[in-house]
Design an enzyme around this catalytic site. Structure first.
Site, PDB file in Angstrom:
ATOM      1  N   GLY A  71       0.880  -1.311   0.020  1.00  0.00           N
ATOM      2  CA  GLY A  71       0.052   0.067   0.104  1.00  0.00           C
ATOM      3  C   GLY A  71       0.911   1.353   0.229  1.00  0.00           C
ATOM      4  N   ASN A 148      -7.560   4.205   8.933  1.00  0.00           N
ATOM      5  CA  ASN A 148      -6.737   3.195   9.690  1.00  0.00           C
ATOM      6  C   ASN A 148      -6.779   3.199  11.261  1.00  0.00           C
ATOM      7  OD1 ASN A 148      -4.908   5.205   8.604  1.00  0.00           O
ATOM      8  ND2 ASN A 148      -3.648   4.026   9.781  1.00  0.00           N
ATOM      9  N   HIS A 196      -1.789  -7.747   2.348  1.00  0.00           N
ATOM     10  CA  HIS A 196      -1.858  -8.186   3.932  1.00  0.00           C
ATOM     11  C   HIS A 196      -2.834  -7.610   4.812  1.00  0.00           C
ATOM     12  CE1 HIS A 196       0.501  -4.878   6.470  1.00  0.00           C
ATOM     13  NE2 HIS A 196       0.540  -4.518   4.970  1.00  0.00           N
ATOM     14  N   THR A 232      11.223  -7.219 -11.080  1.00  0.00           N
ATOM     15  CA  THR A 232      10.696  -8.354 -11.207  1.00  0.00           C
ATOM     16  C   THR A 232       9.486  -8.709 -10.434  1.00  0.00           C
ATOM     17  OG1 THR A 232      12.703  -9.234 -11.687  1.00  0.00           O
ATOM     18  CG2 THR A 232      11.190 -10.847 -11.078  1.00  0.00           C
ATOM     19  N   CYS A 329       2.376   1.821  12.333  1.00  0.00           N
ATOM     20  CA  CYS A 329       3.448   2.708  12.085  1.00  0.00           C
ATOM     21  C   CYS A 329       3.956   3.973  12.859  1.00  0.00           C
ATOM     22  CB  CYS A 329       3.230   3.624  10.779  1.00  0.00           C
ATOM     23  SG  CYS A 329       2.430   2.386   9.319  1.00  0.00           S
TER      24      CYS A 329
HETATM   25  N1  PLP Z   1      -2.962   2.942   3.893  1.00  0.00           N
HETATM   26  C1  PLP Z   1      -3.535   2.500   4.672  1.00  0.00           C
HETATM   27  C2  PLP Z   1      -4.951   3.458   5.088  1.00  0.00           C
HETATM   28  C3  PLP Z   1      -2.960   1.712   5.726  1.00  0.00           C
HETATM   29  O1  PLP Z   1      -3.739   1.441   6.747  1.00  0.00           O
HETATM   30  C4  PLP Z   1      -1.709   1.242   5.442  1.00  0.00           C
HETATM   31  C5  PLP Z   1      -0.921   0.052   6.326  1.00  0.00           C
HETATM   32  O2  PLP Z   1      -1.189   0.343   7.472  1.00  0.00           O
HETATM   33  C6  PLP Z   1      -1.303   1.598   4.298  1.00  0.00           C
HETATM   34  C7  PLP Z   1      -1.698   2.610   3.488  1.00  0.00           C
HETATM   35  C8  PLP Z   1       0.240   0.958   4.011  1.00  0.00           C
HETATM   36  O3  PLP Z   1       0.080  -0.428   3.441  1.00  0.00           O
HETATM   37  P1  PLP Z   1       1.249  -1.477   3.656  1.00  0.00           P
HETATM   38  O4  PLP Z   1       1.496  -1.869   4.753  1.00  0.00           O
HETATM   39  O5  PLP Z   1       0.864  -2.443   2.509  1.00  0.00           O
HETATM   40  O6  PLP Z   1       2.560  -0.655   2.916  1.00  0.00           O
END
Ligand code: PLP
Length: 393
Positions: A71, A148, A196, A232, A329
């Protein structure tokens, strides 16, 4: 002690059916999808078939989907891919994920105009706010589907129609919504999803880029992904993500019903066990739509004394309850969540917040037991504080 995983917004376990589908592409079918020999063709076939299935869930054409490493990369690629000095203005919000906020800030620091819309105290951004922010130089609006951290949903269709009336591109980060809600990429110009978060593998995501959108690749290198993302391709992960998405859509009704039941039970039990010691950061109010899997709570200072949020999470972990402070994060960092601050929470309350995020395999016992353990920890913390020790509980 039984461990209880309530951190599905951070990541979900790999569905065993998905693992099984991936294994051949991690062992005997190891070809590079760009090779023209039989092994390469086998990989290419699996990759393109996965792309078709993912595109179908979004009502998109396979050629409009490009695979990324997740993401975060897809969000970066979306912003960097369409913003240009010809139409440099970006509109986004203060409640976005860092994967959008950081590239937005980088765009601002290189001298381009960026509007960071303030979310309401419920975390919502309205189509009217977006309309009010658009200028003749606006090239892109980027807003997330489901937040999130607190679960608030953005009215995507309304925002999309405001953007399209003004000929502005709209990117939607649908990482927390994909696999839960039916998503139609047709309404937006770019959309991010991640493997994931829907019981698929880590390290894979996809970006939908509507056909006809002028898009510059973020990752330069090989000619993969129609020259829109060099490198790749991760065939096994693409196969896994496609099956995870198939399963999520086939089971969506069941999953949403189950999550909603558990979520409401969690809300009730928290109130029963903790009384008014906490507030909900997730807006459980009638006029705000929220995702079914997230319950975020905060403990405002009591008698002028803030609660040590890190100590609380640490103790939850030691007692076998895995939850998160804000987003994954930011957990571990001392800074309170930018989303909670954007909602107007004071720093002490924002720092004493816990996000529980439910998954398809959680049970009512998980919820009840997590609340009981949380209540016991809070009692111990209060007793320690009254006794004048804060070191450990
Ligand atoms: N965007 C949102 C709303 C998310 O919740 C997250 C992951 O927590 C991401 C982007 C990032 O995704 P990834 O963990 O696949 O890099």
């Amino acid at each position: 002690m039984r461990r209880i995983y309530l951190d599905h917004a951070a990541t979900t376990p790999l569905d065993p059916r998905v693992l099984e589908a991936m294994l051949p592409y991690l062992s005997e079918h190891y070809g590079n999808a760009s090779s023209v020999h039989a092994m390469g063709r086998k990989a290419r076939f699996a990759l393109e078939e996965s792309r078709e299935r993912i595109a179908a869930h979004l009502g998109a054409e396979p050629g409009e989907m490009l695979f990324t490493s997740g993401g975060t990369e897809a969000d970066n690629a979306a912003l960097r891919g369409v913003l240009s000095s010809r139409m440099p203005h970006l509109v986004t919000s203060r409640a976005e994920h860092e994967a959008v906020l950081r590239p937005a800030e980088a765009w601002a620091s290189s001298g381009h105009p960026v509007t960071f819309l303030p979310p309401s105290p419920h975390g919502a951004v309205t189509a009217e706010q977006v309309a009010g922010a658009l200028t003749d130089a606006t090239g892109l609006v980027s807003l997330m589907h489901a937040n999130n951290e607190i679960g608030t949903l953005t009215p995507i269709e309304e925002v999309a129609s405001v953007c399209h009336e003004r000929g502005v591109l709209f990117h939607c980060d649908a990482v927390q919504a994909a696999g839960l809600f039916p998503l139609q990429a047709g309404g937006v110009d770019l959309m991010t999803i991640s493997g994931h978060k829907m019981y698929g593998p880590k390290g894979i995501g996809a970006l939908y880029v509507r056909g006809g959108v002028d898009f510059q690749a973020l990752v330069l290198g090989g000619a993969q992904e129609r020259r829109r993302r060099g490198g790749t391709e991760n065939v096994a992960a693409a196969v896994g993500m496609a099956l995870a998405f198939d399963l999520a859509m086939a089971e969506a009704g069941e999953r949403i019903a189950h999550l909603t039941t558990l979520r409401d039970r969690l809300r009730r039990h928290l109130r029963q066990a903790l009384g008014t010691a906490f507030v909900f950061n997730t807006p459980f109010v009638t006029d705000v739509a929220v995702a079914p899997h997230i319950v975020n709570i905060a403990f405002p200072p009591s008698d002028g004394q803030p609660l040590d949020g890190e100590m609380l999470l640490l103790n939850l972990d030691m007692d076998g309850v895995m939850a998160s402070a804000g987003s994954a994060c930011t957990s571990g960092a001392l800074e309170p969540s930018h989303v909670l601050l954007a909602l107007g929470r004071d720093r002490e309350t924002a720092s004493a917040s816990v996000r529980f995020s439910l998954g398809k395999d959680n049970t009512e016992e998980d919820v009840d037991e997590a609340v009981d353990r949380l209540a016991a920890i809070l009692r111990r913390m209060r007793q320690r504080r009254e006794a004048g020790t804060t070191a450990s509980v």
